[in-house]
Design a protein around this motif. Structure first.
Motif, PDB file in Angstrom:
ATOM      1  N   TRP A  68      38.647  21.061  45.023  1.00 14.80           N
ATOM      2  CA  TRP A  68      38.271  19.783  44.408  1.00 14.80           C
ATOM      3  C   TRP A  68      39.372  19.134  43.568  1.00 14.80           C
ATOM      4  N   ARG A  69      40.472  19.844  43.286  1.00 14.88           N
ATOM      5  CA  ARG A  69      41.471  19.314  42.359  1.00 14.88           C
ATOM      6  C   ARG A  69      42.844  19.315  43.004  1.00 14.88           C
ATOM      7  N   GLU A  70      43.622  18.290  42.714  1.00 10.54           N
ATOM      8  CA  GLU A  70      45.012  18.276  43.144  1.00 10.54           C
ATOM      9  C   GLU A  70      45.839  19.205  42.263  1.00 10.54           C
ATOM     10  N   GLY A  71      46.978  19.650  42.779  1.00  9.66           N
ATOM     11  CA  GLY A  71      47.900  20.440  41.984  1.00  9.66           C
ATOM     12  C   GLY A  71      47.535  21.910  41.947  1.00  9.66           C
ATOM     13  N   GLN A  72      48.348  22.651  41.226  1.00  8.73           N
ATOM     14  CA  GLN A  72      48.156  24.093  41.096  1.00  8.73           C
ATOM     15  C   GLN A  72      48.200  24.490  39.623  1.00  8.73           C
ATOM     16  N   THR A  73      47.695  25.672  39.345  1.00  7.50           N
ATOM     17  CA  THR A  73      47.797  26.244  38.010  1.00  7.50           C
ATOM     18  C   THR A  73      47.962  27.743  38.150  1.00  7.50           C
ATOM     19  N   ASP A  74      48.448  28.390  37.124  1.00  6.70           N
ATOM     20  CA  ASP A  74      48.590  29.839  37.175  1.00  6.70           C
ATOM     21  C   ASP A  74      47.245  30.507  36.882  1.00  6.70           C
ATOM     22  N   ILE A  75      47.000  31.611  37.570  1.00  5.26           N
ATOM     23  CA  ILE A  75      45.792  32.401  37.355  1.00  5.26           C
ATOM     24  C   ILE A  75      46.190  33.856  37.136  1.00  5.26           C
ATOM     25  N   ALA A  76      45.256  34.635  36.645  1.00  2.74           N
ATOM     26  CA  ALA A  76      45.487  36.070  36.445  1.00  2.74           C
ATOM     27  C   ALA A  76      45.185  36.812  37.739  1.00  2.74           C
ATOM     28  N   ILE A  77      46.186  37.520  38.265  1.00  2.00           N
ATOM     29  CA  ILE A  77      45.950  38.368  39.440  1.00  2.00           C
ATOM     30  C   ILE A  77      45.981  39.848  39.066  1.00  2.00           C
ATOM     31  N   GLY A  78      46.481  40.150  37.871  1.00  2.00           N
ATOM     32  CA  GLY A  78      46.499  41.510  37.360  1.00  2.00           C
ATOM     33  C   GLY A  78      46.193  41.478  35.875  1.00  2.00           C
ATOM     34  N   LEU A  79      45.519  42.513  35.382  1.00  2.00           N
ATOM     35  CA  LEU A  79      45.046  42.460  34.001  1.00  2.00           C
ATOM     36  C   LEU A  79      44.859  43.873  33.469  1.00  2.00           C
ATOM     37  N   ALA A  80      45.287  44.079  32.216  1.00  2.00           N
ATOM     38  CA  ALA A  80      45.065  45.373  31.557  1.00  2.00           C
ATOM     39  C   ALA A  80      44.900  45.154  30.057  1.00  2.00           C
ATOM     40  N   GLY A  81      43.833  45.705  29.517  1.00  2.00           N
ATOM     41  CA  GLY A  81      43.618  45.617  28.076  1.00  2.00           C
ATOM     42  C   GLY A  81      43.154  44.271  27.586  1.00  2.00           C
ATOM     43  N   VAL A  82      42.699  43.426  28.483  1.00  2.00           N
ATOM     44  CA  VAL A  82      42.214  42.100  28.118  1.00  2.00           C
ATOM     45  C   VAL A  82      40.883  41.861  28.813  1.00  2.00           C
ATOM     46  N   GLN A  83      39.919  41.307  28.085  1.00  2.00           N
ATOM     47  CA  GLN A  83      38.670  40.929  28.716  1.00  2.00           C
ATOM     48  C   GLN A  83      38.941  39.793  29.710  1.00  2.00           C
ATOM     49  N   PRO A  84      38.490  39.916  30.956  1.00  2.00           N
ATOM     50  CA  PRO A  84      38.756  38.853  31.926  1.00  2.00           C
ATOM     51  C   PRO A  84      37.978  37.581  31.646  1.00  2.00           C
ATOM     52  N   ALA A  85      36.810  37.703  31.025  1.00  2.00           N
ATOM     53  CA  ALA A  85      35.971  36.533  30.769  1.00  2.00           C
ATOM     54  C   ALA A  85      35.138  36.774  29.523  1.00  2.00           C
ATOM     55  N   GLU A  86      34.696  35.680  28.914  1.00  2.00           N
ATOM     56  CA  GLU A  86      33.796  35.752  27.771  1.00  2.00           C
ATOM     57  C   GLU A  86      32.398  35.366  28.223  1.00  2.00           C
ATOM     58  N   ALA A  87      31.438  36.214  27.993  1.00  2.00           N
ATOM     59  CA  ALA A  87      30.067  35.951  28.418  1.00  2.00           C
ATOM     60  C   ALA A  87      29.292  35.254  27.295  1.00  2.00           C
ATOM     61  N   PHE A  88      28.857  34.029  27.565  1.00  2.00           N
ATOM     62  CA  PHE A  88      28.062  33.276  26.587  1.00  2.00           C
ATOM     63  C   PHE A  88      26.599  33.172  26.996  1.00  2.00           C
ATOM     64  N   ALA A  89      26.257  33.694  28.169  1.00  2.00           N
ATOM     65  CA  ALA A  89      24.871  33.624  28.621  1.00  2.00           C
ATOM     66  C   ALA A  89      23.957  34.297  27.609  1.00  2.00           C
ATOM     67  N   GLY A  90      22.847  33.637  27.289  1.00  2.00           N
ATOM     68  CA  GLY A  90      21.891  34.168  26.325  1.00  2.00           C
ATOM     69  C   GLY A  90      22.124  33.666  24.914  1.00  2.00           C
ATOM     70  N   ARG A  91      23.283  33.046  24.668  1.00  2.00           N
ATOM     71  CA  ARG A  91      23.550  32.480  23.343  1.00  2.00           C
ATOM     72  C   ARG A  91      23.128  31.014  23.320  1.00  2.00           C
ATOM     73  N   HIS A  92      23.240  30.384  22.165  1.00  2.00           N
ATOM     74  CA  HIS A  92      22.822  28.996  22.011  1.00  2.00           C
ATOM     75  C   HIS A  92      23.957  28.162  21.436  1.00  2.00           C
TER      76      HIS A  92
END
Length: 334
Positions: free
Chosen positions: A146-170
């Motif tokens: 859906w978007r033009e252009g590129q951006t950097d993403i994480a393909i490898g990860l250590a010692g870092v949470q990959p995502a923050e879960a906000f489900a269930g919060r307000h």
């Protein structure tokens, strides 16, 4: 007050097979507990010997095709010479992530064999060298639907949470958050790329200000692979053209890409759009989860089968050709 800093130091120099990347980072960066070290997949691959000399001319093109096939699990979409594929790591990328930039003109660079393992190795090595607890993100550049252009993403990860879960919060208005899941590892990768630049010869960056995302020593987390959707869970498992072709060609090994069976309402709507006047009703047979399809006119079997495949269903007991006015359908195992 929220504050974030990203520094991409100079002085890394050319990386070749066997280079101790962690030692280079330790030399040029002032690391502290809670920092996140971001390193491009390109230099990780170079250090791990993933640079391949392919020559020039027709021989180079043939070698490129060979390596592309070796890195590819399946085709997602193709437009001319551009091929988007799901590669052996499960990443959906143009050319399987093979890169011909920032490398000798007769060579190409393949993605690391296991970017999560590369990140774990660097994290442990930095702890040994500097005595600090940092997270490590290995990045690569990718396009976005859906978007033009590129951006950097994480393909490898250590010692870092990959995502923050906000489900269930307000939120501040009291509205419940149902599916909010910021992919913070990808956001870190994008922030680092702004400081590194594509032509700056700065393949390493240090992000400071989100120590809350860095896991304790000994806990490397699930890795970047946790951000990849499994086959069948992505709404865009094929390009628009490819989805039509795969459904009509009836290639059984690719059926799971279409995902779990659609419900009867969605399936009935699809049939009615293609063959107005179609009726679909639940089969009354005991223990049968299938449905009976009634068509207002003879419809080629290949059309009925393609609609079923695209919605995670199967056409039962029908020949491979001819036309039908009624049929029994069953949900396929996804």
């Amino acid at each position: 007050m929220g504050r974030l800093s990203v520094v991409a130091p100079d002085g890394i120099g050319e990386v070749t097979e066997g280079t101790d990347l962690a030692a280079l980072v330790a030399e040029v960066a002032d690391l502290r507990d809670g920092d996140v070290v971001v390193v491009t997949g390109k230099v990780v691959s170079k250090a791990e010997g993933r640079t391949v000399v392919v020559g020039t001319g027709p021989a180079s093109d043939a070698a490129y095709e060979t390596h592309l096939a070796g890195e590819t699990l399946r085709l997602v979409a193709r437009r001319g010479r551009t091929r988007i594929v799901r590669n052996r790591l499960g990443l959906v990328m143009a050319a399987a992530g093979i890169d011909r930039s920032n490398v000798a003109t007769d060579a190409l660079v393949l993605l690391p064999l296991d970017p999560d393992a590369s990140a774990r190795t660097m994290r442990a090595r930095l702890h040994d060298l500097v005595g600090v607890n940092v997270g490590v993100v290995v990045t690569d550049t990718a396009g976005r639907a859906w978007r033009e252009g590129q951006t950097d993403i994480a393909i490898g990860l250590a010692g870092v949470q990959p995502a923050e879960a906000f489900a269930g919060r307000h939120d501040s208005y009291g509205n419940p958050l149902a599916v909010t899941l910021p992919a913070v590892a990808d956001e870190i990768a994008g922030a680092a790329e702004l400081a590194q630049g594509k032509l700056g010869a700065r393949p390493v960056a240090v992000l400071r200000g989100r120590a809350d995302l860095v896991l304790p020593v000994g806990d490397d987390g699930p890795g970047a692979r946790a951000l990849q959707r499994p086959e069948g869970a992505d709404l865009f498992g094929f390009g628009a053209r490819e989805a039509v072709v795969v459904a009509l060609a009836d290639e059984p090994h690719l059926r799971p890409v279409f995902g779990a069976p659609a419900d009867l309402v969605e399936l009935a709507d699809a049939f009615d759009r293609v063959v107005p006047g179609s009726e679909l009703r639940t089969d009354d047979g005991e223990g049968d989860e299938g449905a009976e399809l009634t068509l207002p006119r003879p419809v080629p079997v290949v059309v009925v089968r393609a609609l079923c495949i695209a919605h995670g269903w199967r056409l039962d007991g029908q020949p491979g050709h001819g036309a039908v006015t009624s049929a029994h359908l069953s949900p396929s195992a996804s």
